[in-house]
Motif scaffolding. Structure first.
Motif, PDB file in Angstrom:
ATOM      1  N   ILE A   1       3.318   6.191 -12.288  1.00 24.77           N
ATOM      2  CA  ILE A   1       3.824   4.832 -12.136  1.00 24.77           C
ATOM      3  C   ILE A   1       5.313   4.934 -11.850  1.00 24.77           C
ATOM      4  O   ILE A   1       6.072   5.455 -12.667  1.00 24.77           O
ATOM      5  CB  ILE A   1       3.571   3.985 -13.388  1.00 24.77           C
ATOM      6  N   VAL A   2       5.704   4.459 -10.674  1.00 25.10           N
ATOM      7  CA  VAL A   2       7.096   4.459 -10.249  1.00 25.10           C
ATOM      8  C   VAL A   2       7.606   3.030 -10.417  1.00 25.10           C
ATOM      9  O   VAL A   2       7.179   2.124  -9.714  1.00 25.10           O
ATOM     10  CB  VAL A   2       7.248   4.917  -8.789  1.00 25.10           C
ATOM     11  N   VAL A   3       8.513   2.857 -11.361  1.00 25.79           N
ATOM     12  CA  VAL A   3       8.952   1.520 -11.748  1.00 25.79           C
ATOM     13  C   VAL A   3      10.158   1.080 -10.906  1.00 25.79           C
ATOM     14  O   VAL A   3      11.226   1.692 -10.964  1.00 25.79           O
ATOM     15  CB  VAL A   3       9.308   1.493 -13.251  1.00 25.79           C
ATOM     16  N   ASP A   4       9.951   0.058 -10.107  1.00 26.93           N
ATOM     17  CA  ASP A   4      10.996  -0.784  -9.512  1.00 26.93           C
ATOM     18  C   ASP A   4      12.081  -0.057  -8.718  1.00 26.93           C
ATOM     19  O   ASP A   4      13.259  -0.405  -8.815  1.00 26.93           O
ATOM     20  CB  ASP A   4      11.644  -1.644 -10.598  1.00 26.93           C
TER      21      ASP A   4
ATOM     22  N   ILE B   1       1.240   4.436  -8.299  1.00 23.26           N
ATOM     23  CA  ILE B   1       1.486   2.997  -8.260  1.00 23.26           C
ATOM     24  C   ILE B   1       2.996   2.787  -8.212  1.00 23.26           C
ATOM     25  O   ILE B   1       3.718   3.252  -9.096  1.00 23.26           O
ATOM     26  CB  ILE B   1       0.898   2.279  -9.486  1.00 23.26           C
ATOM     27  N   LEU B   2       3.455   2.115  -7.157  1.00 23.91           N
ATOM     28  CA  LEU B   2       4.845   1.696  -7.070  1.00 23.91           C
ATOM     29  C   LEU B   2       4.899   0.252  -7.560  1.00 23.91           C
ATOM     30  O   LEU B   2       4.161  -0.598  -7.056  1.00 23.91           O
ATOM     31  CB  LEU B   2       5.344   1.739  -5.622  1.00 23.91           C
ATOM     32  N   THR B   3       5.748  -0.017  -8.537  1.00 23.49           N
ATOM     33  CA  THR B   3       5.856  -1.396  -9.011  1.00 23.49           C
ATOM     34  C   THR B   3       7.072  -2.066  -8.376  1.00 23.49           C
ATOM     35  O   THR B   3       8.049  -1.418  -8.009  1.00 23.49           O
ATOM     36  CB  THR B   3       5.967  -1.494 -10.545  1.00 23.49           C
ATOM     37  N   ARG B   4       6.964  -3.379  -8.270  1.00 25.41           N
ATOM     38  CA  ARG B   4       8.052  -4.221  -7.765  1.00 25.41           C
ATOM     39  C   ARG B   4       8.286  -5.334  -8.776  1.00 25.41           C
ATOM     40  O   ARG B   4       7.365  -6.072  -9.115  1.00 25.41           O
ATOM     41  CB  ARG B   4       7.663  -4.884  -6.434  1.00 25.41           C
ATOM     42  N   TYR B   5       9.522  -5.440  -9.225  1.00 22.76           N
ATOM     43  CA  TYR B   5       9.909  -6.597 -10.023  1.00 22.76           C
ATOM     44  C   TYR B   5      10.291  -7.712  -9.057  1.00 22.76           C
ATOM     45  O   TYR B   5      10.949  -7.460  -8.047  1.00 22.76           O
ATOM     46  CB  TYR B   5      11.108  -6.286 -10.926  1.00 22.76           C
ATOM     47  N   VAL B   6       9.872  -8.920  -9.357  1.00 23.96           N
ATOM     48  CA  VAL B   6      10.340 -10.111  -8.656  1.00 23.96           C
ATOM     49  C   VAL B   6      10.683 -11.156  -9.701  1.00 23.96           C
ATOM     50  O   VAL B   6      10.105 -11.182 -10.794  1.00 23.96           O
ATOM     51  CB  VAL B   6       9.306 -10.664  -7.654  1.00 23.96           C
ATOM     52  N   ALA B   7      11.619 -12.022  -9.373  1.00 21.86           N
ATOM     53  CA  ALA B   7      12.012 -13.083 -10.294  1.00 21.86           C
ATOM     54  C   ALA B   7      10.862 -14.062 -10.473  1.00 21.86           C
ATOM     55  O   ALA B   7      10.180 -14.403  -9.504  1.00 21.86           O
ATOM     56  CB  ALA B   7      13.237 -13.812  -9.756  1.00 21.86           C
ATOM     57  N   PRO B   8      10.633 -14.512 -11.708  1.00 21.28           N
ATOM     58  CA  PRO B   8       9.608 -15.535 -11.918  1.00 21.28           C
ATOM     59  C   PRO B   8      10.077 -16.848 -11.288  1.00 21.28           C
ATOM     60  O   PRO B   8      11.188 -17.290 -11.546  1.00 21.28           O
ATOM     61  CB  PRO B   8       9.503 -15.639 -13.442  1.00 21.28           C
TER      62      PRO B   8
ATOM     63  N   ALA C   1      16.060  -8.064  -1.213  1.00 20.04           N
ATOM     64  CA  ALA C   1      16.479  -7.381  -2.449  1.00 20.04           C
ATOM     65  C   ALA C   1      15.298  -6.766  -3.186  1.00 20.04           C
ATOM     66  O   ALA C   1      15.461  -5.775  -3.901  1.00 20.04           O
ATOM     67  CB  ALA C   1      17.212  -8.355  -3.368  1.00 20.04           C
ATOM     68  N   TRP C   2      14.115  -7.324  -3.026  1.00 19.07           N
ATOM     69  CA  TRP C   2      12.934  -6.830  -3.734  1.00 19.07           C
ATOM     70  C   TRP C   2      12.178  -5.749  -2.957  1.00 19.07           C
ATOM     71  O   TRP C   2      11.158  -5.249  -3.413  1.00 19.07           O
ATOM     72  CB  TRP C   2      11.989  -7.976  -4.071  1.00 19.07           C
ATOM     73  N   GLU C   3      12.674  -5.369  -1.776  1.00 19.48           N
ATOM     74  CA  GLU C   3      12.018  -4.317  -0.996  1.00 19.48           C
ATOM     75  C   GLU C   3      12.129  -2.974  -1.707  1.00 19.48           C
ATOM     76  O   GLU C   3      13.149  -2.650  -2.302  1.00 19.48           O
ATOM     77  CB  GLU C   3      12.658  -4.201   0.392  1.00 19.48           C
ATOM     78  N   LEU C   4      11.067  -2.187  -1.585  1.00 16.90           N
ATOM     79  CA  LEU C   4      11.065  -0.836  -2.141  1.00 16.90           C
ATOM     80  C   LEU C   4      11.945   0.079  -1.299  1.00 16.90           C
ATOM     81  O   LEU C   4      12.011  -0.057  -0.074  1.00 16.90           O
ATOM     82  CB  LEU C   4       9.643  -0.282  -2.187  1.00 16.90           C
TER      83      LEU C   4
ATOM     84  N   PHE D   1      -0.411   2.748  -4.181  1.00 13.32           N
ATOM     85  CA  PHE D   1      -0.659   1.332  -4.409  1.00 13.32           C
ATOM     86  C   PHE D   1       0.650   0.653  -4.803  1.00 13.32           C
ATOM     87  O   PHE D   1       1.484   1.261  -5.463  1.00 13.32           O
ATOM     88  CB  PHE D   1      -1.688   1.142  -5.528  1.00 13.32           C
ATOM     89  N   VAL D   2       0.811  -0.603  -4.426  1.00 11.29           N
ATOM     90  CA  VAL D   2       1.983  -1.380  -4.795  1.00 11.29           C
ATOM     91  C   VAL D   2       1.531  -2.549  -5.671  1.00 11.29           C
ATOM     92  O   VAL D   2       0.609  -3.276  -5.313  1.00 11.29           O
ATOM     93  CB  VAL D   2       2.737  -1.904  -3.553  1.00 11.29           C
ATOM     94  N   GLU D   3       2.176  -2.683  -6.819  1.00  6.48           N
ATOM     95  CA  GLU D   3       1.877  -3.766  -7.759  1.00  6.48           C
ATOM     96  C   GLU D   3       3.161  -4.549  -7.994  1.00  6.48           C
ATOM     97  O   GLU D   3       4.206  -3.962  -8.288  1.00  6.48           O
ATOM     98  CB  GLU D   3       1.370  -3.199  -9.089  1.00  6.48           C
ATOM     99  N   THR D   4       3.082  -5.863  -7.877  1.00  5.83           N
ATOM    100  CA  THR D   4       4.231  -6.741  -8.071  1.00  5.83           C
ATOM    101  C   THR D   4       4.042  -7.535  -9.346  1.00  5.83           C
ATOM    102  O   THR D   4       2.963  -8.082  -9.590  1.00  5.83           O
ATOM    103  CB  THR D   4       4.380  -7.700  -6.867  1.00  5.83           C
ATOM    104  N   ARG D   5       5.101  -7.580 -10.159  1.00  6.57           N
ATOM    105  CA  ARG D   5       5.071  -8.319 -11.414  1.00  6.57           C
ATOM    106  C   ARG D   5       6.383  -9.070 -11.602  1.00  6.57           C
ATOM    107  O   ARG D   5       7.436  -8.573 -11.231  1.00  6.57           O
ATOM    108  CB  ARG D   5       4.898  -7.386 -12.624  1.00  6.57           C
ATOM    109  N   ALA D   6       6.310 -10.218 -12.238  1.00  5.86           N
ATOM    110  CA  ALA D   6       7.499 -10.994 -12.596  1.00  5.86           C
ATOM    111  C   ALA D   6       7.812 -10.776 -14.070  1.00  5.86           C
ATOM    112  O   ALA D   6       8.222 -11.689 -14.780  1.00  5.86           O
ATOM    113  CB  ALA D   6       7.277 -12.471 -12.292  1.00  5.86           C
TER     114      ALA D   6
END
Length: 180
Positions: free
Chosen positions: A10-13, A49-56, A81-84, A93-98
């Motif tokens: 898991i690669v975080v953000d 899994i590459l994760t992406r943080y996005v603002a809620p 700004a949210w681009e990997l 795989f890419v997973e996006t979470r707020a």
């Protein structure tokens, strides 16, 4: 010990918001960690899994005051700004979470019930920490690639590693070379 057959990475953000000034969240050590992250992605291909943080959007609850402090990052999910900073590629795989913590039921379902985890990314003291804690609370064994992580500051990175060392044997602090 190299990557285990049932271990996922898991690669975080690893995103522009955490890499490049003038973002207030840019880590001075992002580009120090990036080559190790790239080595890990290649070693674990097919189980990454590459994760992406996005603002809620819109922020609710405590997120309202959080983004009052960080208004420049209250950006829509499609904002650059949210681009990997590393391309997903085949077998990734890419997973996006707020949320800061990325471990959840959907991620657990993707990796399978018995999978161990290797984790790396940014920021050590925030999203990496929250992801590791969520995973170990769910009973997952985690190997944290410390040289493939970057904190908001070197001090915050080091302090977080000290805290996570106390979670052994649920968390093992390792270098990238031990995983590839």
């Amino acid at each position: 010990m190299p990557a285990r057959q049932n271990e996922w990475l898991i690669v975080v953000d690893m995103q522009r918001a955490f890499a490049d000034p003038p973002s207030p969240w840019a880590s001075a050590d992002f580009y120090r960690a990036l080559p190790q992250v790239e080595r890990l992605v290649e070693a674990y291909r097919g189980r990454v899994i590459l994760t992406r943080y996005v603002a809620p959007m819109p922020p609710t609850g405590a997120w309202v005051s959080y983004f009052e402090a960080w208004p420049s990052l209250l950006l829509p999910e499609q904002h650059p700004a949210w681009e990997l900073k590393l391309p997903p590629g085949e077998g990734v795989f890419v997973e996006t979470r707020a949320t800061f913590g990325k471990w959840d039921a959907a991620m657990a379902a993707r990796v399978g019930q018995d999978a161990a985890l290797a984790i790396c990314g940014v920021a050590t003291e925030c999203c990496v920490l929250a992801t590791v804690l969520g995973a170990i609370d769910a009973g997952r064994f985690v190997r944290l690639a410390t040289d493939a992580c970057a904190g908001g500051t070197p001090e915050a990175h080091g302090q977080t590693l000290g805290i996570l060392a106390g979670a052994a044997p649920l968390v093992e602090l390792v270098q990238t070379a031990a995983l590839v």
